[in-house]
Design a protein around this motif. Structure first.
Motif, PDB file in Angstrom:
ATOM      1  N   ASN A 144       7.603   3.549  -0.809  1.00  0.00           N
ATOM      2  CA  ASN A 144       6.539   2.542  -0.687  1.00  0.00           C
ATOM      3  C   ASN A 144       6.885   1.494   0.365  1.00  0.00           C
ATOM      4  N   THR A 145       8.111   0.990   0.359  1.00  0.00           N
ATOM      5  CA  THR A 145       8.475  -0.028   1.351  1.00  0.00           C
ATOM      6  C   THR A 145       8.485   0.561   2.760  1.00  0.00           C
ATOM      7  N   ILE A 146       8.944   1.801   2.883  1.00  0.00           N
ATOM      8  CA  ILE A 146       8.962   2.453   4.199  1.00  0.00           C
ATOM      9  C   ILE A 146       7.532   2.718   4.667  1.00  0.00           C
ATOM     10  N   SER A 147       6.678   3.152   3.751  1.00  0.00           N
ATOM     11  CA  SER A 147       5.282   3.410   4.076  1.00  0.00           C
ATOM     12  C   SER A 147       4.598   2.144   4.571  1.00  0.00           C
ATOM     13  N   ASP A 148       4.838   1.026   3.904  1.00  0.00           N
ATOM     14  CA  ASP A 148       4.246  -0.253   4.336  1.00  0.00           C
ATOM     15  C   ASP A 148       4.816  -0.696   5.681  1.00  0.00           C
ATOM     16  N   LYS A 149       6.115  -0.580   5.826  1.00  0.00           N
ATOM     17  CA  LYS A 149       6.807  -1.031   7.034  1.00  0.00           C
ATOM     18  C   LYS A 149       6.378  -0.220   8.266  1.00  0.00           C
ATOM     19  N   CYS A 150       6.205   1.084   8.078  1.00  0.00           N
ATOM     20  CA  CYS A 150       5.931   1.975   9.208  1.00  0.00           C
ATOM     21  C   CYS A 150       4.471   2.398   9.305  1.00  0.00           C
ATOM     22  N   PHE A 164       1.389   8.865   4.389  1.00  0.00           N
ATOM     23  CA  PHE A 164       1.523  10.291   4.095  1.00  0.00           C
ATOM     24  C   PHE A 164       2.955  10.797   4.236  1.00  0.00           C
ATOM     25  N   ILE A 165       3.931   9.991   3.875  1.00  0.00           N
ATOM     26  CA  ILE A 165       5.334  10.381   4.046  1.00  0.00           C
ATOM     27  C   ILE A 165       5.671  11.613   3.218  1.00  0.00           C
ATOM     28  N   VAL A 166       5.254  11.660   1.970  1.00  0.00           N
ATOM     29  CA  VAL A 166       5.606  12.786   1.092  1.00  0.00           C
ATOM     30  C   VAL A 166       4.991  14.081   1.610  1.00  0.00           C
ATOM     31  N   GLU A 167       3.761  14.036   2.093  1.00  0.00           N
ATOM     32  CA  GLU A 167       3.102  15.235   2.595  1.00  0.00           C
ATOM     33  C   GLU A 167       3.779  15.786   3.845  1.00  0.00           C
ATOM     34  N   GLN A 168       4.364  14.913   4.658  1.00  0.00           N
ATOM     35  CA  GLN A 168       4.991  15.342   5.912  1.00  0.00           C
ATOM     36  C   GLN A 168       6.447  15.744   5.730  1.00  0.00           C
ATOM     37  N   VAL A 172      16.944  11.567   5.653  1.00  0.00           N
ATOM     38  CA  VAL A 172      16.209  11.597   6.917  1.00  0.00           C
ATOM     39  C   VAL A 172      14.786  12.059   6.634  1.00  0.00           C
ATOM     40  N   ILE A 173      13.813  11.265   7.086  1.00  0.00           N
ATOM     41  CA  ILE A 173      12.415  11.608   6.874  1.00  0.00           C
ATOM     42  C   ILE A 173      11.646  11.515   8.185  1.00  0.00           C
ATOM     43  N   LYS A 174      10.494  12.207   8.221  1.00  0.00           N
ATOM     44  CA  LYS A 174       9.624  12.186   9.392  1.00  0.00           C
ATOM     45  C   LYS A 174       8.559  11.119   9.166  1.00  0.00           C
ATOM     46  N   ILE A 175       8.309  10.321  10.178  1.00  0.00           N
ATOM     47  CA  ILE A 175       7.323   9.250  10.117  1.00  0.00           C
ATOM     48  C   ILE A 175       6.259   9.500  11.182  1.00  0.00           C
ATOM     49  N   THR A 176       4.997   9.408  10.801  1.00  0.00           N
ATOM     50  CA  THR A 176       3.893   9.438  11.748  1.00  0.00           C
ATOM     51  C   THR A 176       3.002   8.261  11.395  1.00  0.00           C
ATOM     52  N   SER A 177       3.113   7.183  12.149  1.00  0.00           N
ATOM     53  CA  SER A 177       2.336   5.984  11.846  1.00  0.00           C
ATOM     54  C   SER A 177       0.859   6.239  12.096  1.00  0.00           C
TER      55      SER A 177
END
Length: 104
Positions: free
Chosen positions: A61-67, A71-75, A90-95
């Protein structure tokens, strides 16, 4: 009958040896990838790159808000439980901004 049994025994032996070799090779490569773990604090200058390393005390949640990525879990199919996030993951982020640019 004896010949076919001998052939089957030999084939299963060689298959077992090949499987054992693949397992050993895979475990050797996995252990030699990184000697020192990467810490999230090393990426403070660019916190929301496409590749993100989870830092101490962060949640999805904090990473999702920050970035700006809801859809972090789906990616990231390697995240089986959204509550099981740990430092160094390590996770993939697509803002949302990057997603809009890709759709144009």
């Amino acid at each position: 009958m004896r010949i076919s049994l001998a052939v089957a025994d030999a084939a299963s032996f060689y298959c077992a040896m090949i499987l054992l070799g693949m397992i050993l090779l895979g475990s050797t490569r996995e252990n030699s990838i990184a000697e020192e773990p990467v810490k999230g604090s090393q990426f403070c200058d660019r916190p929301c790159d496409e590749i993100y390393v989870v830092g101490e005390g962060e949640t999805l949640n904090t990473i999702s808000d920050k970035c700006d990525d809801p859809f972090i879990v789906e990616q990231n199919p390697h995240i089986h439980d959204p509550d099981d996030v740990y430092p160094g993951l390590v996770i993939k982020i697509t803002s949302s901004r990057s997603r809009k640019m890709m759709m144009r």
